[in-house]
Scaffold this motif. Structure first.
Motif, PDB file in Angstrom:
ATOM      1  N   LEU C 430       0.821  -1.219   0.007  1.00  0.00           N
ATOM      2  CA  LEU C 430       0.091   0.019  -0.047  1.00  0.00           C
ATOM      3  C   LEU C 430       0.859   1.218  -0.118  1.00  0.00           C
ATOM      4  CD1 LEU C 430      -3.041   0.180  -0.147  1.00  0.00           C
ATOM      5  CD2 LEU C 430      -3.186   0.446   2.164  1.00  0.00           C
ATOM      6  N   ASP C 431       1.393   1.441  -1.185  1.00  0.00           N
ATOM      7  CA  ASP C 431       2.501   2.593  -1.396  1.00  0.00           C
ATOM      8  C   ASP C 431       1.681   3.934  -1.499  1.00  0.00           C
ATOM      9  OD1 ASP C 431       1.744   2.729  -3.857  1.00  0.00           O
ATOM     10  OD2 ASP C 431       3.590   1.351  -4.451  1.00  0.00           O
ATOM     11  N   GLU C 432       2.387   5.020  -1.706  1.00  0.00           N
ATOM     12  CA  GLU C 432       1.730   6.370  -1.826  1.00  0.00           C
ATOM     13  C   GLU C 432       0.805   6.286  -2.820  1.00  0.00           C
ATOM     14  OE1 GLU C 432       4.850   5.903  -1.066  1.00  0.00           O
ATOM     15  OE2 GLU C 432       5.475   6.999   0.467  1.00  0.00           O
ATOM     16  N   THR C 433       1.200   5.779  -3.882  1.00  0.00           N
ATOM     17  CA  THR C 433       0.238   5.416  -5.234  1.00  0.00           C
ATOM     18  C   THR C 433      -1.071   4.874  -4.995  1.00  0.00           C
ATOM     19  OG1 THR C 433       2.186   5.935  -6.376  1.00  0.00           O
ATOM     20  CG2 THR C 433       0.156   5.522  -7.649  1.00  0.00           C
ATOM     21  N   ALA C 434      -1.092   3.409  -4.429  1.00  0.00           N
ATOM     22  CA  ALA C 434      -1.853   2.709  -4.291  1.00  0.00           C
ATOM     23  C   ALA C 434      -2.972   3.246  -3.350  1.00  0.00           C
ATOM     24  CB  ALA C 434      -1.269   1.262  -3.543  1.00  0.00           C
ATOM     25  N   ALA C 435      -2.337   4.114  -2.007  1.00  0.00           N
ATOM     26  CA  ALA C 435      -3.339   4.657  -1.273  1.00  0.00           C
ATOM     27  C   ALA C 435      -4.169   5.721  -1.927  1.00  0.00           C
ATOM     28  CB  ALA C 435      -2.398   5.368  -0.333  1.00  0.00           C
ATOM     29  N   GLU C 436      -3.937   6.130  -3.170  1.00  0.00           N
ATOM     30  CA  GLU C 436      -4.675   7.084  -3.960  1.00  0.00           C
ATOM     31  C   GLU C 436      -5.843   6.289  -4.821  1.00  0.00           C
ATOM     32  OE1 GLU C 436      -5.048  10.351  -3.654  1.00  0.00           O
ATOM     33  OE2 GLU C 436      -3.718  10.162  -1.934  1.00  0.00           O
ATOM     34  N   CYS C 437      -5.574   5.069  -4.963  1.00  0.00           N
ATOM     35  CA  CYS C 437      -6.539   4.264  -5.798  1.00  0.00           C
ATOM     36  C   CYS C 437      -7.694   3.814  -5.275  1.00  0.00           C
ATOM     37  CB  CYS C 437      -5.613   3.213  -6.326  1.00  0.00           C
ATOM     38  SG  CYS C 437      -4.208   3.727  -7.549  1.00  0.00           S
ATOM     39  N   ASP C 438      -8.741   3.390  -6.092  1.00  0.00           N
ATOM     40  CA  ASP C 438      -9.975   3.111  -5.581  1.00  0.00           C
ATOM     41  C   ASP C 438      -9.818   1.461  -5.503  1.00  0.00           C
ATOM     42  OD1 ASP C 438     -10.949   5.842  -6.380  1.00  0.00           O
ATOM     43  OD2 ASP C 438     -10.518   5.239  -8.457  1.00  0.00           O
ATOM     44  N   LEU C 439      -9.310   0.832  -6.363  1.00  0.00           N
ATOM     45  CA  LEU C 439      -9.053  -0.417  -6.379  1.00  0.00           C
ATOM     46  C   LEU C 439      -7.570  -0.793  -6.105  1.00  0.00           C
ATOM     47  CD1 LEU C 439     -11.034  -2.389  -9.065  1.00  0.00           C
ATOM     48  CD2 LEU C 439     -11.198  -2.672  -6.540  1.00  0.00           C
ATOM     49  N   VAL C 440      -7.234  -1.871  -5.250  1.00  0.00           N
ATOM     50  CA  VAL C 440      -5.927  -2.553  -5.350  1.00  0.00           C
ATOM     51  C   VAL C 440      -6.112  -3.943  -5.426  1.00  0.00           C
ATOM     52  CG1 VAL C 440      -3.688  -2.485  -3.777  1.00  0.00           C
ATOM     53  CG2 VAL C 440      -5.346  -0.777  -3.417  1.00  0.00           C
ATOM     54  N   LEU C 441      -5.397  -4.751  -6.541  1.00  0.00           N
ATOM     55  CA  LEU C 441      -5.413  -5.681  -6.969  1.00  0.00           C
ATOM     56  C   LEU C 441      -3.863  -6.282  -6.654  1.00  0.00           C
ATOM     57  CD1 LEU C 441      -7.775  -5.643  -9.907  1.00  0.00           C
ATOM     58  CD2 LEU C 441      -8.425  -5.854  -7.457  1.00  0.00           C
TER      59      LEU C 441
END
Lengths: 449, 199, 1005
Positions: C430-441
């Motif tokens: 859960l890096d800075e970019t993932a934390a901004e996303c709606d979905l993390v796969l």
């Protein structure tokens, strides 16, 4: 000699008075006593809690900062072993030299010795990483066929300290026998029981006296070499290693002198309040303090000399490691510790050249406190400062003790005073018999009437 | 140096004496199984409650498999000769036979449940060794000297595991204490250097 | 037994631990914890024997270099990563970051199942089916031209796969993000030679290496391979060695290996290169290519005298360098830190020009016939951000890239992202970019997945799963395929394959045809898997100056600010651009230059610091036009007075427990604007302010100087070749009198004899090591290798600052000179247990926990140790480490291996508990393992058969290990070397480690 002492020191108390005065010290304790006792027990408890905390989480809770792997604990261990020494010196050596003035102070000194060793003995345990395996330090047959390493000075320590504890305890108990018998007669209740048992059925017959004095003499003879050997062995913990600042041949005599020095200081620290509280000024007089002061001065000078020689040899050896190490002692991060030590142990005792100070009890008291402080710092400097500045520059570090160490240190003092307080109220702190010995036979004036 | 030697020998004598009791058992271990003249018959019904050793999820009987049927230990503990760890049989290995064999046996039915549910059997470790000890099975099973001289592989197992081929339920035979290891190593003139097992 | 809450597969875990036995279990007095369970496999896996390691070939994905891996697997768990000896990129060696890949696999902060943004903004776990449903819906809703897919620098089949996948949705919007995309270098080769390619530098055959701020031993390009090549060309052998001159305002780790360090005004490196070229042409020093004539007019502007003032480098130095440069096979490097400032394209071009003028192009500087796939430039990323801001991006998919962290905040990438209605991340963390996303796969870890890459044209390197997935993750390739199927229509038909593996195999069938390999594919595939890939020869092409010559800024210097200071931001050798920040091994790895761990710092020259009244550890505020950060100061004599330097990689706001809220992100100081050549400018003007705050730096260094104790010794080449062989030992190794010698030998033999017993009686090996300081670069790969092999705990910043780090092997770094005219020099010396023949630690241990083995090891028996720590006091090298806390107790706050991190513990090595001493064992487990093997095979151990972990991974090949009693063994020969010395040898400790003096190829003034 005897007569002289008799004239000046004891303004002719009779046997009866002696017994009375000293048994009086065992009377019902004041509230102050209980307050003190409560205090020391509390502090001791705090120390125990700190120790448990350390055992649970590991030695990391202490302030150790590699390369300083030994710290306050070992320093305090050496400190207490040192304290122990004067006791035996005063009771055994002075006994062999038949110096009469010891009679009224030696009991206190001896008790102090035993309690000091009891305190010292705790520290190697507190210090090790796996206290629950500390018993591995003793050679005992085991199915693993493992043995201890007799090359290791630490092992010699184990033997030295335990031997010393045994002998000094024995010496104290034996010395007590006739007195306990005397007290026994006056005591009531559970204490009477206690004294009946501890006095080992002493009745004061000729035969008992003959055996007693022989036994005491031999014990004294047995204890005397220990005064020199035990602290020599302790000093070898350091001298036998290759740490710059430790690896020196002078360490044994240096440590023995230091030990007696600190011990005598502690005796003074204890006697001053004691004689006030127990109103035994008649028996523990200024003369005694002056004698102790002379002892203090002598050993103090030896210690001062040792300090000087250490620096000289460091320079003379030509070893850059030694030189750097001692330079670091005096002017490095720990300069304050070094100079505290030198001031308290090297310079202040020079005041004792003045008779006035030797005979001023308040002055002696204050001085003794300084010496105690200085001697603790001596150990701190030798151990911590040397370790913080060894061979590998990349691996040099700075150590500051943590609250756990301070708590345990305080606890150790509390533990020591706890025993001493208990002792002072339950056993005669001044030897009744030996004091009587130096009083001339009472003459019956009205014999002809 | 010599002084210490004295000390050491002094107490070693005592130590060895005390330990030798243990070993006398371990050496006589092969006794009951030495005679293979009479084929061994494992007892049919046994008092499971009275058996020594921990109660396993399945009562796997070494005495039946290794004893009566004389299955080679290495059939299940296949790595004993090649690896420090002897290996445990996978459930599949058991099913290899029990897909057919012993259908009636309740214990075998348990096994099949495990298999059908794809569940591993959680055996209780009997010979538990301290975590800081390395015991290479292969070095011992392959060895052909000292205690292992002229022994069948299966017999070599007995040296430490005792009459395991007669055990309805496995129990710890040897103490597995260091003294026990050492005595054997000394007897067989094998190194007793600490780093042989401790690292 | 169901999956347990944290998503880890408990059954698999038990299975693993069970058959592993006690190996990795902790050193507790005796096993009191109830009944230990033994969990067998249900179905035995192929070629796996419990207790015996299986090795798989794979590829390292910790940076774009693409090194080959050999993964050591025990009972189904990868427990160590080593280099693949057959691999053309790294030839069997691996850097610290590569080895820490294991801590990515087992990282406790991995995303354990798909996550979706809930209404309240937090993430909630969802099932894979739902996750796939959502993403399918999401991408279907967006017209193809509005879909953007950001990948990391894959340069492999996955790139093409994503292209295909996007195409299936009518999109071409793949952007390939790599923070350091070598924009300047590419721009330069375009403008100078008119080709869009990166030069290949042949370090191995160059005898004279001139680097213009290229950190080729740290992070740039392929550090491991370059370190190997450099070690071979620069390492001293048979009286000769190459010369290495480094030109950079700051002495970087790379520069520490240089024979000569030249510190020009920041950003003026290019001028020096041009001036050198000018000198070469002017004096006709080299047979210059004919078309160089066209350069005359340009070169004329760069007379050394005119350049000297601007570069702050004396003209005669430049002249000398030019002459030296053409005197032997040479190469000048551009790229890396030195090529990241605003005018870096000029610098790079100048260096290429000089190489061309000196006739190196085509020899030591080559251009491959294939250019390989180029990552997007920073300018492209800026473009993407702009599009997102305009709302013309409907869906953004991000895979193995973290642009939110790795772009300057000035770009405001986050705000831009927030304009995108549908954002999907395939990140493992859960890096800075993932934390901004709606979905993390969450994707599989590289060690769990099928993939390949082509880091260098012609090198096709494979990844294969080496274990069952630790968590409920899925390989992104497969996820995308499923999405395509579910999307139906065109997408489904265009991507026929059902799994990504099939797609990969298809690609490799094409590769096989290309290689003209006649065998059936299965054979080819299997061999490729075993080798770790397939390599083919790629030719080089001759290049000429472009006509017309492109504009490259006429080699303007980047003008350092008149007021304030010049900031040099450089990628951290341990954390790179920050992607290593969640690996405790890397966080605790002391920076090779400053020896600081777990934090960010600013390097300031002591004199500059004095001006600002700053002491080490004082918190200073650095401010630029872009922003400001607060970091502790580190006083470094190896940097120009008008410069300060800050490493990248820290200051994460997400990315897991080890990375978050640690240090500061230096990118905050850099402008978001792309440079003329489309890169990020990492040089900028800053002002410095003392905040008055202070902190104790978590560094492992005690004192930076040797106090003349000759611990890290060096000798000038001249002196070594012509001087007396045995004189000039630094330090004070007092000659030992004869009779002492005898006593020592007596004692030493006694120590051996004591432990002799049974089959150990008689002849033993004497295990020993030799470290060649002329090869060691201080890169610290060995340190991480030691951590991995020996289950060494990481202890965190607080304990490191109190000197309690546990690392058995440390790289000591000493400063020399730098004051009153003596040139500044930094030396490194790996320090570990010296296994003394006459060890001071042994006699003082009261219980024989420290003792001497018959084969000359200085053993430490953990389970016998009582913890008196006397051994450590008596160790002159201070290489013994004490377990102050219970690092192996999960109940303690100091627990070093939070699940599943403990899966990487080496089953062959005891994990130490609190209160015991530990230290380097010479990898005794490896020694015993080989000895067992030899005995079972009834043969003698061969020389070089036992390889310690540090030796195995050393990129520069500086370490040899073996038996000192065998006069022909490598180590014996090394020990007899004229350069050989023992650290603190005057203490008569008889170390088993011989250090070979560093050799400095300099002309003593």
């Amino acid at each position: 000699m005897t007569t002289l002492v008799q004239e000046d020191q004891l303004t002719r108390p009779t046997y009866h008075e002696v017994t009375r005065d000293i048994v009086a010290t065992l009377g019902r304790p004041s509230r102050m006593y209980y307050v003190l006792l409560g205090l020391v027990i509390t502090v001791f408890a705090i120390g125990v809690v700190a120790l448990l905390f350390q055992v649970r989480y590991g030695l990391g809770v202490a302030g150790y900062t590699p390369p300083v792997m030994w710290g306050v604990y070992i320093a305090t261990f050496v400190f207490w072993v040192g304290i122990a020494h004067s006791g035996t010196l005063i009771s055994a050596i002075l006994y062999l030299f038949r110096s009469a003035w010891r009679t009224s102070v030696y009991r206190t000194a001896e008790a102090m010795t035993v309690f000091a060793v009891m305190t010292a003995g705790l520290f190697p345990l507190i210090h090790v990483g796996r206290i629950w395996y500390a018993y591995w330090l003793f050679p005992y047959p085991n199915q693993r066929q493992l043995w201890v390493n007799f090359k290791s000075p630490l092992l010699w320590d184990v033997f030295a300290v335990s031997t010393y504890f045994t002998v000094s305890t024995l010496f104290l108990i034996v010395g007590l026998i006739p007195d306990l018998a005397a007290v026994r007669e006056k005591a009531t209740g559970w204490r009477k029981k206690l004294y009946e048992i501890t006095s080992l059925g002493w009745r004061g017959t000729d035969q008992q006296w003959r055996h007693y004095t022989r036994g005491y003499l031999y014990l004294a003879a047995l204890a005397t070499p220990l005064v020199l050997s035990v602290h020599s062995v302790v000093s070898w913990d350091f001298a036998m290693s290759i740490v710059p600042g430790w690896h020196a041949t002078i360490f044994a005599p240096y440590f023995v002198a230091g030990a007696i020095y600190s011990g005598v200081a502690m005796v003074v620290t204890l006697l001053v309040p004691l004689r006030k509280v127990f109103k035994v000024e008649r028996y523990i007089t200024v003369e005694h303090f002056e004698n102790l002061a002379k002892l203090l001065l002598l050993t103090g000078l030896i210690v001062g000399y040792a300090y000087a020689i250490e620096y000289f040899i460091a320079w003379y050896s030509g070893s850059p490691y030694e030189r750097a190490s001692f330079w670091n002692r005096a002017f490095g991060e720990y300069w304050w510790a070094t100079w505290t030590m030198i001031t308290c142990n090297g310079f202040l005792p020079l005041l004792l050249f003045s008779r006035k100070i030797r005979r001023s009890i308040p002055a002696m008291f204050v001085l003794s406190l300084f010496v105690n402080l200085g001697m603790w710092f001596e150990r701190f400097v030798i151990i911590v400062v040397s370790l913080s500045f060894e061979y590998e520059p990349y691996a040099m570090g700075h150590y500051t003790p943590s609250w756990v160490e301070w708590a345990i240190l305080a606890g150790s003092f509390a533990w020591f005073f706890m025993w001493f307080l208990l002792f002072a109220k339950n056993f005669p702190t001044v030897s009744i018999t030996e004091v009587k010995e130096i009083i001339p036979m009472p003459r019956k004036e009205r014999a002809h009437a | 140096m010599t002084k210490r030697a004295l000390f050491v020998t002094g107490t070693l004598v005592a130590a060895v004496a005390s330990v030798s009791l243990l070993t006398s058992q371990s050496t006589t271990a092969q006794g009951p199984q030495g005679d293979t003249a009479v084929p061994y018959e494992a007892p049919v019904d046994i008092d499971t409650a009275g058996l020594p050793g921990p109660k396993q999820p399945i009562l796997y009987r070494h005495d039946v498999h290794a004893g009566q049927y004389e299955m080679d230990c290495r059939y299940c503990h296949f790595a004993a000769e090649v690896s420090p760890s002897p290996a445990l049989p996978a459930v599949a290995t058991c099913m290899g036979c029990h897909i057919i064999a012993g259908a009636a046996n309740p214990e075998v039915q348990k096994l099949r449940e495990y298999w059908n549910e794809r569940r591993p059997i959680e055996w209780i470790e009997v010979h538990e060794m301290a975590p800081f000890v390395r015991f290479p099975h292969n070095r011992h099973v392959v060895s052909d000297s000292g205690s292992f001289k002229e022994l069948e592989v299966v017999e070599k197992c007995d040296v430490c595991h005792g009459p395991i081929r007669r055990m309805p339920q496995v129990y710890q035979f040897a103490s597995l204490k260091m003294g026990w290891c050492i005595t054997c190593h000394e007897k067989d003139q094998v190194s007793i250097d600490c780093t042989l097992c401790h690292y | 037994m169901a999956e347990n809450s944290n998503g880890m597969n408990r059954r698999r875990f038990l299975k693993v631990l069970g058959v592993t036995g006690g190996g990795a279990a902790a050193l507790t007095g005796c096993s009191g914890d109830g009944a230990q369970k033994l969990i067998p496999y249900i179905v035995p896996p192929d070629n796996q024997i419990p207790g015996i390691a299986t090795w798989y070939a794979s590829t390292c994905r910790e940076c774009p270099a693409g090194c080959g891996l050999h993964v050591r697997v025990r009972e189904g768990r990868p427990v160590k990563l080593e280099g693949n000896p057959d691999h053309p990129v790294n030839g069997g060696r691996l850097c610290a970051r590569g080895q820490a890949g294991l801590q990515g696999l087992y990282n406790p902060d991995r995303v354990r199942q798909p996550l979706a943004r809930a209404s309240d903004g937090t993430f909630e776990p969802i099932s894979w089916d739902e996750a796939i449903a959502r993403i399918t819906e999401g991408v279907n809703a967006v017209p193809g031209d509005q879909m953007r897919f950001m990948t990391g620098s894959e340069a492999g089949t996955f790139d093409r796969f994503v292209d295909d996948w996007l195409a299936a949705f009518g999109s071409t919007g793949r952007i390939n993000f790599e923070p350091f995309a070598y924009e300047a270098l590419r721009h330069a080769s375009r403008s100078v030679f008119g080709i869009d390619a990166l030069p290949r530098y042949d370090l191995a055959s160059a005898r004279y290496v001139l680097s213009f701020g290229t950190d080729f031993l740290e992070t740039w390009s392929n550090p491991v391979g370059q370190a190997r090549a450099f070690g071979d060309s620069h390492g001293f052998r048979d009286g000769a060695m190459g010369k290495f001159v480094h030109v950079e305002p700051r002495m970087s780790m790379t520069a520490m290996s240089a024979d000569e360090w030249i510190a020009p005004a920041p950003g003026t490196e290019g001028l020096i290169a041009m001036a050198m070229a000018r000198v070469i042409v002017r004096d006709g020093l080299a047979s210059v290519p004919s078309d160089v004539a066209r350069l005359e007019s340009i070169l004329d502007q760069f007379e050394p005298d005119s350049v000297a003032a601007r570069t702050d480098v004396p003209a005669e130095t430049i002249e000398r360098l030019a002459r030296e440069f053409v005197s032997e096979p040479s190469v000048a490097l551009a790229g890396g830190v030195g090529c990241q400032h605003a005018e870096a394209h000029g610098t790079a071009a100048a260096v290429l020009l000089m190489n061309y003028v000196a006739g190196n192009v085509g020899r030591t500087v080559q251009f491959a016939t294939e250019s390989g796939s180029a990552p997007a430039t920073y300018a492209d990323v800026v473009g993407l951000a702009q599009m997102m801001r305009d709302g013309s991006v409907g869906a953004l998919l991000v895979h193995s890239a973290n642009p939110v962290y790795a772009t300057p905040p000035g770009l405001r990438f986050v705000e831009a992202m927030r304009q995108v209605p549908f954002k999907v991340s395939f990140s493992r963390f859960l890096d800075e970019t993932a934390a901004e996303c709606d979905l993390v796969l969450p994707d599989h870890d590289p060690l769990e997945q099928w993939n390949d890459s082509e880091p260098i044209p012609g090198v096709h390197t494979l990844q294969q799963p080496v274990m069952q997935p630790v968590f409920e993750t899925r390989q992104t390739g497969d996820v995308l395929l499923t999405v395509a199927q579910q999307a139906g229509g065109r997408a489904a038909t265009r991507l026929a394959t059902s799994t990504y593996k099939e797609y990969l195999e298809a690609a490799w069938q094409r590769l096989q045809r290309r290689l003209g390999d006649p065998r059936p594919f299965a054979a080819f595939w299997t061999e490729a898997l075993q080798r770790g890939g397939a390599w083919r020869e790629v030719g080089t092409r001759a290049v000429r100056l472009a006509t017309p010559m492109g504009r490259f800024g006429d080699v303007l210097p980047w003008v350092a600010p008149a007021d304030g200071l010049a900031l040099v931001a450089y990628p951290s050798p341990a954390l790179f651009d920050g992607r290593g920040a969640n690996r405790p091994w890397l966080q605790e790895l002391p920076d090779p230059v400053t020896k600081v761990t777990w934090s960010t710092w600013v390097e300031i020259h002591p004199e500059t610091a004095a001006e600002y009244r700053i002491a080490e550890g004082d918190i200073v505020e650095l401010a630029s036009q872009a922003g400001s950060i607060r970091v502790p100061a580190y006083l470094y004599p190896g940097i120009r007075r008008d410069c300060v330097a800050v490493p990248m990689g820290q200051g994460h706001t997400a990315f897991g427990r080890y990375a978050e809220g640690r240090g500061a992100n230096v990118l905050s100081l850099l402008s978001g604007e792309p440079t003329a050549y489309g890169g990020v400018a990492t040089y900028t003007a800053v002002t410095l302010r003392h905040t008055g705050a202070h902190e104790r730096l978590a560094k492992t260094e005690g004192r930076p100087r040797q106090l003349g104790r000759g611990i890290a010794q060096a000798i000038a080449l001249e002196e070594l070749v012509h001087g007396e062989p045995h004189e000039a030992h630094e330090g004070h190794a007092a000659p030992v009198p004869e009779h002492i010698e005898d006593v020592l030998d007596e004692w030493q033999e006694g120590e051996f004899r004591e432990t002799e017993q049974g089959d150990y009686a008689g002849e033993h090996p004497r295990w020993a090591m030799a470290v060649d300081l002329s090869r060691c670069t201080g890169c610290s790969a060995c340190v991480t290798a030691c951590h991995a092999e020996n289950n060494i705990a990481t202890v965190g910043a607080e304990l490191v600052s109190r000197g309690r780090e546990m690392s058995w092997l440390r790289i000591e770094r000493y400063f020399e000179g730098g004051e009153n005219g003596v040139p500044f020099e930094a030396r490194v010396v790996p320090m570990m247990c010296q296994h003394c023949g006459n060890a001071p630690c042994e006699p003082v241990c009261p219980v024989f926990a420290a003792y001497h083995t018959p084969d000359g090891l200085n053993a430490q028996i953990y389970n016998r140790c009582v913890g008196t720590r006397y051994c450590s006091n008596n160790c002159p090298y201070k290489v013994r480490y004490f377990n102050w806390f219970d690092y192996q107790d999960e109940a303690d706050s100091t627990f070093a291996w939070p699940a599943p991190l403990h899966w990487l513990l080496n089953p062959d090595v005891t994990v130490r508990a609190k209160g015991v001493m530990e230290k380097c064992t010479f990898c005794v487990q490896r020694i015993r393992d080989k000895q067992h093997a030899a005995t079972l095979a009834d043969r003698e151990l061969a020389d070089g058969e036992v390889v310690t972990a540090c030796q195995q991974t050393c990129p520069a090949n500086a370490i040899v290990f073996g038996d000192l009693h065998d006069p022909n063994s490598q180590v014996s020969r090394a020990a007899r070397d004229a350069r050989g010395y023992h650290v603190l040898g005057d203490l008569n400790t008889r170390p088993a480690i011989t250090y070979l003096k560093k050799v400095r190829n300099i002309v003593e003034a």
